[in-house]
Design a protein around this motif. Structure first.
Motif, mmCIF file in Angstrom:
data_model
loop_
_atom_site.group_PDB
_atom_site.id
_atom_site.type_symbol
_atom_site.label_atom_id
_atom_site.label_comp_id
_atom_site.label_asym_id
_atom_site.label_seq_id
_atom_site.Cartn_x
_atom_site.Cartn_y
_atom_site.Cartn_z
ATOM 1 N N GLY A 97 23.078 -57.289 -3.232
ATOM 2 C CA GLY A 97 22.091 -57.991 -4.058
ATOM 3 C C GLY A 97 20.692 -57.506 -3.700
ATOM 4 N N SER A 98 19.739 -57.745 -4.607
ATOM 5 C CA SER A 98 18.385 -57.304 -4.264
ATOM 6 C C SER A 98 17.775 -58.233 -3.222
ATOM 7 N N GLN A 99 18.382 -59.415 -3.023
ATOM 8 C CA GLN A 99 17.898 -60.287 -1.953
ATOM 9 C C GLN A 99 18.010 -59.574 -0.607
ATOM 10 N N LEU A 102 15.238 -57.136 -0.173
ATOM 11 C CA LEU A 102 14.009 -57.779 0.313
ATOM 12 C C LEU A 102 14.050 -57.931 1.834
ATOM 13 N N TYR A 123 7.980 -65.698 -5.838
ATOM 14 C CA TYR A 123 9.441 -65.875 -5.771
ATOM 15 C C TYR A 123 9.837 -66.502 -4.416
ATOM 16 N N TYR A 165 3.804 -57.980 -2.502
ATOM 17 C CA TYR A 165 5.103 -58.234 -3.129
ATOM 18 C C TYR A 165 4.868 -58.750 -4.544
ATOM 19 N N VAL A 167 6.533 -59.251 -8.784
ATOM 20 C CA VAL A 167 7.630 -59.227 -9.771
ATOM 21 C C VAL A 167 6.968 -59.036 -11.142
ATOM 22 N N ASN A 172 9.898 -64.556 -11.732
ATOM 23 C CA ASN A 172 10.488 -65.799 -11.252
ATOM 24 C C ASN A 172 9.481 -66.366 -10.250
ATOM 25 N N ASP A 200 9.604 -55.809 -7.309
ATOM 26 C CA ASP A 200 10.946 -56.388 -7.454
ATOM 27 C C ASP A 200 11.224 -56.550 -8.946
ATOM 28 N N PRO A 202 14.333 -57.498 -11.014
ATOM 29 C CA PRO A 202 15.699 -57.860 -11.426
ATOM 30 C C PRO A 202 15.819 -58.189 -12.915
ATOM 31 N N TYR A 203 14.679 -58.469 -13.578
ATOM 32 C CA TYR A 203 14.738 -58.932 -14.974
ATOM 33 C C TYR A 203 14.261 -57.892 -15.980
ATOM 34 N N SER A 229 18.645 -54.712 -9.445
ATOM 35 C CA SER A 229 19.804 -55.583 -9.251
ATOM 36 C C SER A 229 20.750 -55.511 -10.444
ATOM 37 N N SER A 231 22.636 -58.132 -10.884
ATOM 38 C CA SER A 231 22.977 -59.555 -11.053
ATOM 39 C C SER A 231 22.776 -60.046 -12.481
ATOM 40 N N LYS A 232 21.709 -59.596 -13.112
ATOM 41 C CA LYS A 232 21.409 -60.121 -14.447
ATOM 42 C C LYS A 232 21.960 -59.236 -15.542
ATOM 43 N N ARG A 239 27.253 -59.267 -6.138
ATOM 44 C CA ARG A 239 26.256 -59.067 -5.086
ATOM 45 C C ARG A 239 25.915 -57.592 -4.924
HETATM 46 N N1 PMP Z 1 14.202 -61.193 -6.783
HETATM 47 C C1 PMP Z 1 13.925 -62.088 -7.730
HETATM 48 C C2 PMP Z 1 12.558 -62.146 -8.313
HETATM 49 C C3 PMP Z 1 14.917 -62.975 -8.176
HETATM 50 O O1 PMP Z 1 14.615 -63.880 -9.118
HETATM 51 C C4 PMP Z 1 16.215 -62.902 -7.609
HETATM 52 C C5 PMP Z 1 17.329 -63.820 -8.065
HETATM 53 N N2 PMP Z 1 17.061 -65.161 -8.032
HETATM 54 C C6 PMP Z 1 16.436 -61.951 -6.610
HETATM 55 C C7 PMP Z 1 15.426 -61.093 -6.236
HETATM 56 C C8 PMP Z 1 17.763 -61.819 -5.919
HETATM 57 O O2 PMP Z 1 18.759 -61.413 -6.800
HETATM 58 P P1 PMP Z 1 20.102 -60.725 -6.365
HETATM 59 O O3 PMP Z 1 20.200 -60.780 -4.876
HETATM 60 O O4 PMP Z 1 21.178 -61.480 -7.045
HETATM 61 O O5 PMP Z 1 19.997 -59.303 -6.853
#
Ligand code: PMP
Length: 389
Positions: A97-99, A102, A123, A165, A167, A172, A200, A202-203, A229, A231-232, A239
């Motif tokens: 995941g991108s989390q 980070l 975020y 940092y 987005v 978000n 960052d 992800p969207y 990511s 994820s979306k 993950r």
């Molecule tokens: N960065 C941002 C801005 C996010 O909103 C999220 C998901 N809530 C993440 C990172 C982490 O996403 P993931 O680990 O699922 O890629």
């Protein structure tokens, strides 16, 4: 139990705590940041998994390299070319995941007490993660066009922040996106102040209105980090994310990841790659965009019908969130209590600020059905009228 000092300033994710309350079936929840489950291509991922086992067998279950599955890294690098970015697969590290990206960035870059410029609101996951490494946050306001670049200039000048940092797409929590001139200016400021941008994104693929704007990275003259990511665009439960990093940083990131988990799961990387090459991913993403545009339009229209005029809301061009601002004297946490009594939920804005601001809240529009969105916003409108009267 006497835990390490680094845990003292790190709070549990407020959202994950709220989700425990909002899981009750009678509650219409706009609280979680959850994609719509119908957008997960479960059958196709199952077919990809069957193919991986048939073709790769045991090797898909073996340990693998820290950097990640080479064909997947190449797929990501090739996709960047569409945005005008020339990226080598060697500059991509696959993460859980991108989390985790980070977390790797925080470990590799931050010393305790380092100043980190961050959007205000910012975020929550980044606030939590960088807190672990002792970040001294320097909030910079968001305007409708993106970060306030005059304030950013001033903050970088005064604090010498090492990292910014950001987005820039459908942020978000606010849903705000940076316009083209803000992106240019940010790139210029990063060079002038020798600050590392952690961008960052992800969207970014979820734009349903307006024109695509290239990442800030496209304008940068100096090294920066870009996170992505799946994820979306595919599914968060796999993950899978990545970090694109300059030459001089990749080795530190790889060492940080080795110490953390050796590598991201071999199996999910192989399955995701199979899914990506065997399917029309662009058509899949287009269907997600259509769905979220419909949801967003319904939420915006319902807000116009039901919310008191004093409540300001963003009307995002993509992503999954919109952001509401109450008059200064009204506490979103008080509205939240009233909302829960009326079986509707959102996330109060406070945890997205490092300075305790309490008159904002976040609404997610991707997860609830259109009917639930209409009903939930009508309920919330009543609560707001009650709290503002
Ligand atoms: N960065 C941002 C801005 C996010 O909103 C999220 C998901 N809530 C993440 C990172 C982490 O996403 P993931 O680990 O699922 O890629």
């Amino acid at each position: 139990m006497k835990t390490a000092d680094r845990m003292q300033g790190v709070h549990r994710s407020y959202i994950r705590e709220i989700l425990k309350v909002t899981a009750r079936p009678e509650i219409i929840s706009f609280a979680g940041g959850l994609p719509h489950p119908d957008s997960f291509p479960a059958d196709r991922v199952a077919a990809a998994a069957a193919k991986v086992f048939a073709e790769e067998g045991a090797s898909a279950l073996q340990y693998s390299t820290t950097e990640g599955y080479a064909p997947l890294r190449k797929w990501i690098a090739d996709r960047y070319a569409r945005q005008g970015l020339t990226v080598s697969p060697d500059d991509i590290l696959i993460t859980t995941g991108s989390q985790q990206a980070l977390d790797m960035a925080g470990r590799a870059l931050l010393n305790r007490g380092d100043a980190v410029a961050i959007e205000r609101p910012g975020y929550l996951g980044a606030i939590q993660c960088f807190s672990m490494y002792g970040a001294d946050f320097k909030p910079v306001n968001l305007l409708a066009t993106g970060v306030d670049t005059d304030m950013l200039d001033d903050v970088l000048e005064r604090t010498g922040a090492k990292v910014f940092y950001a987005v820039p797409n459908f942020q978000n929590p606010s849903g705000i996106s940076y316009d083209a001139s803000t992106r240019h200016r940010v790139a210029e400021l990063m060079a002038r102040h020798e600050c590392m941008l952690v961008e960052d994104n992800p969207y970014g693929e979820l734009r349903f209105l307006g024109e695509d704007v290239p990442p800030v990275r496209c304008h940068m003259q100096t090294p920066s980090i870009l996170l992505g990511s799946f994820s979306k665009m595919v599914a968060p439960g796999m993950r899978l994310g990545w970090i694109y990093a300059p030459d001089g940083l990749m080795d530190s990131l790889v060492r940080a990841k080795q110490a953390s988990d050796l590598h991201t799961a071999t199996l999910t990387q192989s399955i995701l790659y199979r899914y990506l090459v065997d399917n029309d991913v662009d058509a899949h993403i287009a269907s997600i965009r259509d769905r979220y545009k419909r949801h967003r339009d319904i939420m915006v229209a319902s807000i116009r019908d039901h919310f008191p005029e004093e409540v300001a809301t963003t009307e995002p061009e993509g992503g999954m969130f919109l952001w509401c601002t109450l008059p200064d004297s009204v506490s979103a946490e008080e509205v939240f209590k009233e909302a829960i009594r009326n079986n509707v939920a959102f996330v109060p804005g406070k945890p997205f600020y490092v300075d305790g601001t309490d008159n904002t809240f976040r609404l997610n529009f991707s997860n609830a059905s259109p009917e639930k969105i209409e009903e939930g916003i009508a309920r919330l409108g009543k609560c707001l009228r009650h709290c503002l009267s």
